[in-house]
Design a protein around this motif. Structure first.
Motif, PDB file in Angstrom:
ATOM      1  N   THR A 120       0.816  -1.210   0.000  1.00 12.12           N
ATOM      2  CA  THR A 120       0.000   0.000   0.000  1.00 12.12           C
ATOM      3  C   THR A 120       0.851   1.261   0.000  1.00 12.12           C
ATOM      4  O   THR A 120       0.396   2.326  -0.431  1.00 12.12           O
ATOM      5  CB  THR A 120      -0.941   0.019   1.223  1.00 12.12           C
ATOM      6  OG1 THR A 120      -0.166  -0.111   2.420  1.00 12.12           O
ATOM      7  CG2 THR A 120      -1.937  -1.133   1.159  1.00 12.12           C
ATOM      8  N   ASP A 121       2.094   1.154   0.460  1.00 15.50           N
ATOM      9  CA  ASP A 121       2.947   2.344   0.520  1.00 15.50           C
ATOM     10  C   ASP A 121       3.325   2.875  -0.859  1.00 15.50           C
ATOM     11  O   ASP A 121       3.675   4.039  -1.009  1.00 15.50           O
ATOM     12  CB  ASP A 121       4.216   2.055   1.319  1.00 15.50           C
ATOM     13  CG  ASP A 121       5.109   1.032   0.632  1.00 15.50           C
ATOM     14  OD1 ASP A 121       4.657  -0.130   0.480  1.00 15.50           O
ATOM     15  OD2 ASP A 121       6.237   1.388   0.247  1.00 15.50           O
ATOM     16  N   ARG A 122       3.263   2.037  -1.889  1.00 16.85           N
ATOM     17  CA  ARG A 122       3.556   2.503  -3.239  1.00 16.85           C
ATOM     18  C   ARG A 122       2.271   2.844  -4.004  1.00 16.85           C
ATOM     19  O   ARG A 122       2.295   3.103  -5.195  1.00 16.85           O
ATOM     20  CB  ARG A 122       4.381   1.475  -4.003  1.00 16.85           C
ATOM     21  CG  ARG A 122       3.674   0.184  -4.340  1.00 16.85           C
ATOM     22  CD  ARG A 122       4.584  -0.789  -5.079  1.00 16.85           C
ATOM     23  NE  ARG A 122       3.849  -2.022  -5.417  1.00 16.85           N
ATOM     24  CZ  ARG A 122       4.421  -3.115  -5.923  1.00 16.85           C
ATOM     25  NH1 ARG A 122       5.731  -3.129  -6.133  1.00 16.85           N
ATOM     26  NH2 ARG A 122       3.694  -4.177  -6.209  1.00 16.85           N
ATOM     27  N   GLY A 123       1.152   2.848  -3.268  1.00 16.93           N
ATOM     28  CA  GLY A 123      -0.113   3.266  -3.865  1.00 16.93           C
ATOM     29  C   GLY A 123      -0.951   2.151  -4.447  1.00 16.93           C
ATOM     30  O   GLY A 123      -1.967   2.420  -5.100  1.00 16.93           O
ATOM     31  N   ASP A 124      -0.576   0.900  -4.233  1.00 20.28           N
ATOM     32  CA  ASP A 124      -1.351  -0.217  -4.772  1.00 20.28           C
ATOM     33  C   ASP A 124      -2.746  -0.238  -4.148  1.00 20.28           C
ATOM     34  O   ASP A 124      -2.881  -0.345  -2.925  1.00 20.28           O
ATOM     35  CB  ASP A 124      -0.649  -1.548  -4.494  1.00 20.28           C
ATOM     36  CG  ASP A 124       0.636  -1.709  -5.289  1.00 20.28           C
ATOM     37  OD1 ASP A 124       0.972  -0.801  -6.069  1.00 20.28           O
ATOM     38  OD2 ASP A 124       1.295  -2.753  -5.124  1.00 20.28           O
ATOM     39  N   LEU A 125      -3.766  -0.157  -4.989  1.00 18.10           N
ATOM     40  CA  LEU A 125      -5.139  -0.186  -4.485  1.00 18.10           C
ATOM     41  C   LEU A 125      -5.630  -1.611  -4.250  1.00 18.10           C
ATOM     42  O   LEU A 125      -6.650  -1.816  -3.592  1.00 18.10           O
ATOM     43  CB  LEU A 125      -6.071   0.533  -5.457  1.00 18.10           C
ATOM     44  CG  LEU A 125      -5.775   2.029  -5.663  1.00 18.10           C
ATOM     45  CD1 LEU A 125      -6.796   2.641  -6.622  1.00 18.10           C
ATOM     46  CD2 LEU A 125      -5.792   2.766  -4.332  1.00 18.10           C
ATOM     47  N   LEU A 126      -4.908  -2.569  -4.809  1.00 19.78           N
ATOM     48  CA  LEU A 126      -5.219  -3.976  -4.612  1.00 19.78           C
ATOM     49  C   LEU A 126      -3.914  -4.724  -4.308  1.00 19.78           C
ATOM     50  O   LEU A 126      -2.834  -4.246  -4.647  1.00 19.78           O
ATOM     51  CB  LEU A 126      -5.877  -4.567  -5.866  1.00 19.78           C
ATOM     52  CG  LEU A 126      -7.269  -4.049  -6.220  1.00 19.78           C
ATOM     53  CD1 LEU A 126      -7.688  -4.553  -7.590  1.00 19.78           C
ATOM     54  CD2 LEU A 126      -8.283  -4.473  -5.166  1.00 19.78           C
ATOM     55  N   PRO A 127      -4.009  -5.910  -3.678  1.00 24.93           N
ATOM     56  CA  PRO A 127      -2.793  -6.687  -3.390  1.00 24.93           C
ATOM     57  C   PRO A 127      -2.262  -7.361  -4.649  1.00 24.93           C
ATOM     58  O   PRO A 127      -2.599  -8.512  -4.951  1.00 24.93           O
ATOM     59  CB  PRO A 127      -3.255  -7.703  -2.342  1.00 24.93           C
ATOM     60  CG  PRO A 127      -4.722  -7.840  -2.564  1.00 24.93           C
ATOM     61  CD  PRO A 127      -5.207  -6.514  -3.061  1.00 24.93           C
ATOM     62  N   ILE A 128      -1.443  -6.655  -5.405  1.00 30.89           N
ATOM     63  CA  ILE A 128      -0.933  -7.163  -6.674  1.00 30.89           C
ATOM     64  C   ILE A 128       0.557  -7.489  -6.553  1.00 30.89           C
ATOM     65  O   ILE A 128       1.244  -7.019  -5.658  1.00 30.89           O
ATOM     66  CB  ILE A 128      -1.161  -6.148  -7.816  1.00 30.89           C
ATOM     67  CG1 ILE A 128      -0.425  -4.838  -7.512  1.00 30.89           C
ATOM     68  CG2 ILE A 128      -2.645  -5.902  -8.020  1.00 30.89           C
ATOM     69  CD1 ILE A 128      -0.503  -3.821  -8.626  1.00 30.89           C
TER      70      ILE A 128
END
Length: 237
Positions: A150-158
């Motif tokens: 989430t710290d790099r802006g991922d809105l989903l767990p990719i």
């Protein structure tokens, strides 16, 4: 997938309907949820990415002690109702750690510095209440896989999981001052003052050099996802 944001946090998706809430409430009334109810302790600390230690995050671990030597922790990016499950950490005693193969030990980090320095805290719990347990945790090792960056802006767990390491006294492993200040202000505490209260906490009798592997070798670990041949499926008789 819906493009609108849900009401909780920044995760994509529509808000829950009344039907969803009723179904959830019904399941809650009928099911025991025994494993979930065993999580008795909230720890707030920090973690660094093994492959890029410039990336540092505040983490919230909810601890379930299975026995004297083993704990399991779902890890969230916050402790509010919109907190996102970003990974899992396993915590073992130094006794179990010493029994691991050397290549496995390299994936684990020590907790002594986190605790001694006041980075590891139990929010809203007085230090006098928390400290006896910290004496035990200071001698443990953890393996933390982050599954949602989430710290790099991922809105989903990719993407692939990332191995995390713990803060250390080495320059590369120090937590950035603004990140620490933000956490301390949120909980109205002082990591420095907490550290002063922990001067008598001791770590493992023997600090295995395979733990915190990067300190000695300057190398982290990263996962590559590879295509593999599937094992032949054996048909049922």
């Amino acid at each position: 997938m819906a493009s609108t944001e849900g009401r909780e946090g920044q995760t994509p998706g529509e808000g829950m309907t009344m039907k969803d809430h009723l179904l959830t409430k019904g399941a809650e009334m009928l099911q025991s949820m025994k494993p979930i109810k065993q999580y008795k302790q909230h720890v707030c600390t920090f973690a660094l990415y093994s492959h890029d230690m410039n990336r540092q995050i505040e983490t919230h671990h909810f601890v379930h002690r299975l026995n004297e030597d083993f704990c399991q922790c779902p890890v969230y990016d916050s402790d509010d109702r919109a907190g996102r499950l970003i990974g899992v950490e396993y915590i073992i005693s130094d006794r179990l750690f010493e029994a691991l193969p050397p290549d496995e030990q390299k994936l684990w980090h020590s907790h002594y510095f986190e605790i001694k320095s006041g980075l590891w805290v139990n929010p809203r719990v007085p230090e006098t209440v928390a400290k006896p347990g910290l004496d035990i945790f200071a001698k443990t090792y953890g393996k933390f896989w982050c599954t949602w960056q989430t710290d790099r802006g991922d809105l989903l767990p990719i993407g692939e999981p990332a191995l995390m390491v713990s803060p250390q006294g080495e320059v590369a492993g120090m937590v950035k001052a603004p990140l620490l200040q933000q956490r301390d202000e949120k909980y109205a505490l002082s990591s420095t003052k907490i550290s002063d209260l922990r001067v008598d906490i001791t770590g493992p009798t023997f600090k295995n050099p395979n733990a915190d592997y990067w300190i000695k070798h300057g190398k982290g670990f990263a996962i590559d996802v590879l295509t593999a041949e599937m094992k032949k499926i054996t048909p049922f008789p």
